[in-house]
Design a protein around this motif. Structure first.
Motif, PDB file in Angstrom:
ATOM      1  N   GLN A 186       0.385  18.254 -10.404  1.00  0.00           N
ATOM      2  CA  GLN A 186      -0.138  17.093  -9.687  1.00  0.00           C
ATOM      3  C   GLN A 186      -1.326  16.474 -10.426  1.00  0.00           C
ATOM      4  OE1 GLN A 186      -0.947  18.402  -5.688  1.00  0.00           O
ATOM      5  NE2 GLN A 186       1.209  18.304  -5.058  1.00  0.00           N
ATOM      6  N   LEU A 187      -2.158  17.315 -11.022  1.00  0.00           N
ATOM      7  CA  LEU A 187      -3.301  16.819 -11.792  1.00  0.00           C
ATOM      8  C   LEU A 187      -2.827  15.920 -12.937  1.00  0.00           C
ATOM      9  CD1 LEU A 187      -6.413  17.017 -12.472  1.00  0.00           C
ATOM     10  CD2 LEU A 187      -5.781  18.922 -13.968  1.00  0.00           C
ATOM     11  N   LEU A 188      -1.807  16.359 -13.661  1.00  0.00           N
ATOM     12  CA  LEU A 188      -1.331  15.596 -14.807  1.00  0.00           C
ATOM     13  C   LEU A 188      -0.436  14.430 -14.392  1.00  0.00           C
ATOM     14  CD1 LEU A 188      -0.692  18.553 -17.247  1.00  0.00           C
ATOM     15  CD2 LEU A 188      -2.529  16.872 -17.348  1.00  0.00           C
ATOM     16  N   GLN A 189       0.117  14.480 -13.204  1.00  0.00           N
ATOM     17  CA  GLN A 189       0.855  13.329 -12.688  1.00  0.00           C
ATOM     18  C   GLN A 189      -0.077  12.139 -12.466  1.00  0.00           C
ATOM     19  OE1 GLN A 189       3.118  14.674  -9.198  1.00  0.00           O
ATOM     20  NE2 GLN A 189       4.957  13.937 -10.224  1.00  0.00           N
ATOM     21  N   ARG A 190      -1.332  12.429 -12.099  1.00  0.00           N
ATOM     22  CA  ARG A 190      -2.276  11.333 -11.843  1.00  0.00           C
ATOM     23  C   ARG A 190      -2.582  10.570 -13.123  1.00  0.00           C
ATOM     24  NH1 ARG A 190      -4.250  15.112  -7.927  1.00  0.00           N
ATOM     25  NH2 ARG A 190      -5.868  15.982  -9.291  1.00  0.00           N
ATOM     26  N   ARG A 191      -2.807  11.293 -14.208  1.00  0.00           N
ATOM     27  CA  ARG A 191      -3.016  10.659 -15.507  1.00  0.00           C
ATOM     28  C   ARG A 191      -2.979  11.723 -16.589  1.00  0.00           C
ATOM     29  NH1 ARG A 191      -8.492  10.829 -17.443  1.00  0.00           N
ATOM     30  NH2 ARG A 191      -9.909  11.766 -15.916  1.00  0.00           N
ATOM     31  N   PRO A 192      -2.560  11.355 -17.812  1.00  0.00           N
ATOM     32  CA  PRO A 192      -2.574  12.318 -18.917  1.00  0.00           C
ATOM     33  C   PRO A 192      -3.996  12.762 -19.220  1.00  0.00           C
ATOM     34  CG  PRO A 192      -1.209  10.403 -19.434  1.00  0.00           C
ATOM     35  CD  PRO A 192      -1.974  10.061 -18.199  1.00  0.00           C
ATOM     36  N   LEU A 193      -4.129  14.018 -19.605  1.00  0.00           N
ATOM     37  CA  LEU A 193      -5.448  14.574 -19.908  1.00  0.00           C
ATOM     38  C   LEU A 193      -5.414  15.329 -21.227  1.00  0.00           C
ATOM     39  CD1 LEU A 193      -6.402  16.087 -16.417  1.00  0.00           C
ATOM     40  CD2 LEU A 193      -7.313  13.974 -17.427  1.00  0.00           C
ATOM     41  N   ALA A 194      -6.544  15.344 -21.913  1.00  0.00           N
ATOM     42  CA  ALA A 194      -6.689  16.217 -23.071  1.00  0.00           C
ATOM     43  C   ALA A 194      -6.585  17.663 -22.587  1.00  0.00           C
ATOM     44  CB  ALA A 194      -8.035  15.980 -23.740  1.00  0.00           C
ATOM     45  N   PRO A 195      -6.009  18.564 -23.397  1.00  0.00           N
ATOM     46  CA  PRO A 195      -5.883  19.959 -22.958  1.00  0.00           C
ATOM     47  C   PRO A 195      -7.207  20.572 -22.499  1.00  0.00           C
ATOM     48  CG  PRO A 195      -4.553  19.604 -24.908  1.00  0.00           C
ATOM     49  CD  PRO A 195      -5.334  18.334 -24.697  1.00  0.00           C
ATOM     50  N   ALA A 196      -8.297  20.298 -23.213  1.00  0.00           N
ATOM     51  CA  ALA A 196      -9.591  20.874 -22.823  1.00  0.00           C
ATOM     52  C   ALA A 196     -10.017  20.386 -21.445  1.00  0.00           C
ATOM     53  CB  ALA A 196     -10.654  20.521 -23.863  1.00  0.00           C
ATOM     54  N   THR A 197      -9.759  19.115 -21.152  1.00  0.00           N
ATOM     55  CA  THR A 197     -10.112  18.566 -19.840  1.00  0.00           C
ATOM     56  C   THR A 197      -9.256  19.186 -18.750  1.00  0.00           C
ATOM     57  OG1 THR A 197     -10.738  16.477 -20.901  1.00  0.00           O
ATOM     58  CG2 THR A 197     -10.358  16.434 -18.523  1.00  0.00           C
ATOM     59  N   ALA A 198      -7.968  19.321 -19.023  1.00  0.00           N
ATOM     60  CA  ALA A 198      -7.069  19.919 -18.030  1.00  0.00           C
ATOM     61  C   ALA A 198      -7.474  21.359 -17.735  1.00  0.00           C
ATOM     62  CB  ALA A 198      -5.634  19.857 -18.528  1.00  0.00           C
ATOM     63  N   VAL A 199      -7.747  22.136 -18.773  1.00  0.00           N
ATOM     64  CA  VAL A 199      -8.158  23.529 -18.587  1.00  0.00           C
ATOM     65  C   VAL A 199      -9.439  23.593 -17.763  1.00  0.00           C
ATOM     66  CG1 VAL A 199      -9.070  25.574 -19.775  1.00  0.00           C
ATOM     67  CG2 VAL A 199      -7.001  24.443 -20.626  1.00  0.00           C
ATOM     68  N   LYS A 200     -10.400  22.743 -18.082  1.00  0.00           N
ATOM     69  CA  LYS A 200     -11.682  22.754 -17.355  1.00  0.00           C
ATOM     70  C   LYS A 200     -11.492  22.407 -15.881  1.00  0.00           C
ATOM     71  CE  LYS A 200     -16.364  20.835 -17.486  1.00  0.00           C
ATOM     72  NZ  LYS A 200     -17.300  19.936 -18.213  1.00  0.00           N
ATOM     73  N   LYS A 201     -10.669  21.412 -15.596  1.00  0.00           N
ATOM     74  CA  LYS A 201     -10.467  21.000 -14.208  1.00  0.00           C
ATOM     75  C   LYS A 201      -9.719  22.061 -13.400  1.00  0.00           C
ATOM     76  CE  LYS A 201     -10.548  15.954 -14.780  1.00  0.00           C
ATOM     77  NZ  LYS A 201     -11.521  15.675 -13.715  1.00  0.00           N
ATOM     78  N   LEU A 202      -8.832  22.797 -14.056  1.00  0.00           N
ATOM     79  CA  LEU A 202      -8.034  23.802 -13.358  1.00  0.00           C
ATOM     80  C   LEU A 202      -8.755  25.139 -13.222  1.00  0.00           C
ATOM     81  CD1 LEU A 202      -4.586  23.116 -15.054  1.00  0.00           C
ATOM     82  CD2 LEU A 202      -5.219  22.566 -12.688  1.00  0.00           C
ATOM     83  N   ALA A 203      -9.771  25.364 -14.046  1.00  0.00           N
ATOM     84  CA  ALA A 203     -10.377  26.700 -14.136  1.00  0.00           C
ATOM     85  C   ALA A 203     -11.019  27.172 -12.836  1.00  0.00           C
ATOM     86  CB  ALA A 203     -11.411  26.721 -15.268  1.00  0.00           C
ATOM     87  N   LYS A 204     -11.473  26.249 -12.000  1.00  0.00           N
ATOM     88  CA  LYS A 204     -12.209  26.646 -10.801  1.00  0.00           C
ATOM     89  C   LYS A 204     -11.345  27.393  -9.798  1.00  0.00           C
ATOM     90  CE  LYS A 204     -15.380  24.879  -7.284  1.00  0.00           C
ATOM     91  NZ  LYS A 204     -16.091  23.683  -6.762  1.00  0.00           N
TER      92      LYS A 204
END
Length: 220
Positions: A77-95
Motif C-alpha cells: 500500500q505504501l508503494l501504491q501511493r507513490r514510488p519510493l527510493a529503497p532507502a525511503t521505503a525501508v525507513k518508512k516501514l521500519a517502525k
C-alpha cells in the motif's frame, strides 16, 4: 505469505532467550527490506529502469489487488501511493514491520508470547517457537548454501544477501577466522546474484535478484 521476512525472523530468534539476536535498529531495517523482497518475489513491486517516467531505482508497485497478507500489505500500500527510493521505503516501514511479523507468526501458531517475570533483555515478553520444523528447514538451506555451495532457494538467497549487507550473519553463526573468510566470500557471491545462475530461474527469481540488488544498497 511473507516467506522471506518470516523465515528471517524465525532464524534470528535465539533458542535460549527466545529473543531476536540482532539489535533493534539493524533488525528493523533488515526485516523491512525482507518484506519488500517478498513483494518482489511475488512480482508485486520492482525497481524502475531508465526510460520510465519514474526515477530509475525507485520501487514501483505493479498493477493488481492489494497484497493478501497482513505482513506485506502495508508495504504494498505504501508503494501504491507513490514510488519510493529503497532507502525511503525501508525507513518508512521500519517502525512497524517487526510488530506485524511477530503478530502474524503468533496468530498462525508458529511462536507464542510468554510474559517475562522481570524485564529481562530489556523486553517484557519472550517469543519461543512452538515448532522447530520450519526454522530447521530454513537453517538447513542456509547452511547448505553457505558451506556446501548448494544452489540457494530464492528465499535463502534473499536472507543471506540481506544479512550480509548489514553484517548480520554473526547473529546466526559462530565461526573461527577461516570459517568467516569462507562465509563472507560465499555470501558475497550470493549477494551479487550468483544464485540466479545456480538455481532454475524464471521471472519471479530474476525480479527478486534485481530488487535485492537495489534494496541492499539502502541497508548499510
Amino acid at each position: 505469505m511473507a516467506r522471506i521476512a518470516e523465515d528471517l525472523y524465525l532464524l534470528l530468534l535465539d533458542n535460549a532467550s527466545a529473543q531476536p539476536r540482532l539489535e533493534r535498529a539493524r533488525r528493523s531495517r533488515v526485516l523491512s527490506a525482507a518484506v519488500l523482497l517478498d513483494l518482489a518475489y511475488a512480482c508485486r513491486i520492482r525497481p524502475a529502469v531508465d526510460g520510465e517516467a519514474v526515477e530509475p531505482g525507485r520501487l514501483v508497485a505493479l498493477a493488481g489487488p492489494a497484497a493478501p497478507d497482513p505482513v506485506t500489505e502495508p508495504a504494498f500500500q505504501l508503494l501504491q501511493r507513490r514510488p519510493l527510493a529503497p532507502a525511503t521505503a525501508v525507513k518508512k516501514l521500519a517502525k512497524h514491520t517487526e510488530d506485524h511479523i511477530v503478530a502474524h507468526l503468533e496468530h498462525t501458531g508458529q511462536i507464542r508470547q510468554v510474559p517475562l517475570p522481570e524485564k529481562r533483555f530489556g523486553q517484557q515478553f519472550a517469543w519461543p517457537l512452538t515448532n522447530r520444523h520450519r526454522v530447521g528447514q530454513a537453517r538447513a538451506a542456509l547452511m547448505a548454501s553457505l558451506f556446501d555451495r548448494t544452489p540457494p532457494p530464492p528465499a535463502t538467497a534473499a536472507i543471506i544477501s540481506l544479512l550480509h549487507a548489514v553484517d548480520g550473519l554473526g547473529a546466526l553463526l559462530s565461526l573461527n577466522d577461516r570459517g568467516w573468510r569462507w562465509v563472507h566470500a560465499r555470501a558475497g557471491e550470493i549477494a551479487l546474484g550468483s544464485w540466479v545462475d545456480e538455481y532454475p530461474t524464471a521471472l519471479p527469481e530474476v525480479n527478486l535478484a534485481v530488487t535485492t540488488s537495489a534494496v541492499r544498497q539502502a541497508l548499510p
